[in-house]
Design an enzyme around this catalytic site. Structure first.
Site: not given
Length: 162
Positions: A88-90
Site C-alpha cells: 500500500f505504501d508503494e
C-alpha cells in the site's frame, strides 16, 4: 509451512508469474517516474518476495498486479500484514506521483478484511480522492474478483521545493 521451508520450496518451485492486466489497462513505467525508490517492493521482479507490474486504467488511475511470494509469509500460508502495508505504501504513494504530485507519505491506514493466500496474483486498485493544499488523499484496495483482502487510505504531503 515454516519460513525456511517456504524459501526452499520457492527456490525450486516458484515459476514465472502472469501479472497481465485487463485488456483496457495500459502499461505504466513506474521506475521511469520515481527511479530507484521502488526497490523495497518492486526491486526484484523475479524474486520470491513480491512481483509487481503497474498499469493505468481508462480513467488514468493506477492499478498494480501483485504476487505475494513465500517470503511475505505471516500466518501460515498467508501474506503478513506488514507486507500488505508495504505494498500500500508503494502503490498509493506512486498513485499520487502518477497524478502529478511530488509527495511523501504522511499517514497510512490499512484495514485488513481477509487473509491473503501466498503465491496468488491480486490487484491493488488506487484512486486519488482529493487534493487540498499540500494534502493529497489516496485510497486503495487489494482484491481478487469479489474478495477484498485489505483497504488502505494514504495521506500524502507534497514536497516543498526549496
Amino acid at each position: 509451512m515454516t519460513k525456511a521451508t517456504a524459501k526452499k520450496v520457492c527456490t525450486t518451485l516458484c515459476p514465472p508469474v502472469d501479472l497481465s492486466g485487463e485488456a483496457s489497462w495500459t502499461d505504466f513505467d513506474a521506475p521511469a517516474l520515481v527511479g530507484e525508490s521502488l526497490r523495497f517492493v518492486s526491486g526484484e521482479p523475479d524474486g520470491n518476495r513480491f512481483r509487481v507490474r503497474y498499469y493505468r486504467d481508462g480513467e488514468q488511475q493506477l492499478k498494480a498486479r501483485i504476487w505475494f511470494g513465500p517470503e511475505t509469509e505471516g500466518p501460515p500460508g498467508h501474506a503478513h500484514g506488514g507486507s500488505m502495508a508495504a505494498v500500500f505504501d508503494e502503490v498509493l504513494g506512486l498513485a499520487a506521483w502518477a497524478a502529478g504530485y511530488s509527495i511523501v507519505v504522511g499517514n497510512l491506514n490499512v484495514s485488513f478484511r481477509n487473509l491473503l493466500p501466498l503465491q496468488q496474483v491480486v490487484t491493488l486498485e488506487s484512486r486519488v480522492i482529493s487534493a487540498e493544499g499540500r494534502k493529497i488523499m489516496v485510497h486503495g484496495r487489494i482484491c481478487s474478483g469479489e474478495t477484498v483482502y485489505a483497504e488502505g487510505e494514504c495521506l500524502c504531503i507534497t514536497i516543498v521545493k526549496k
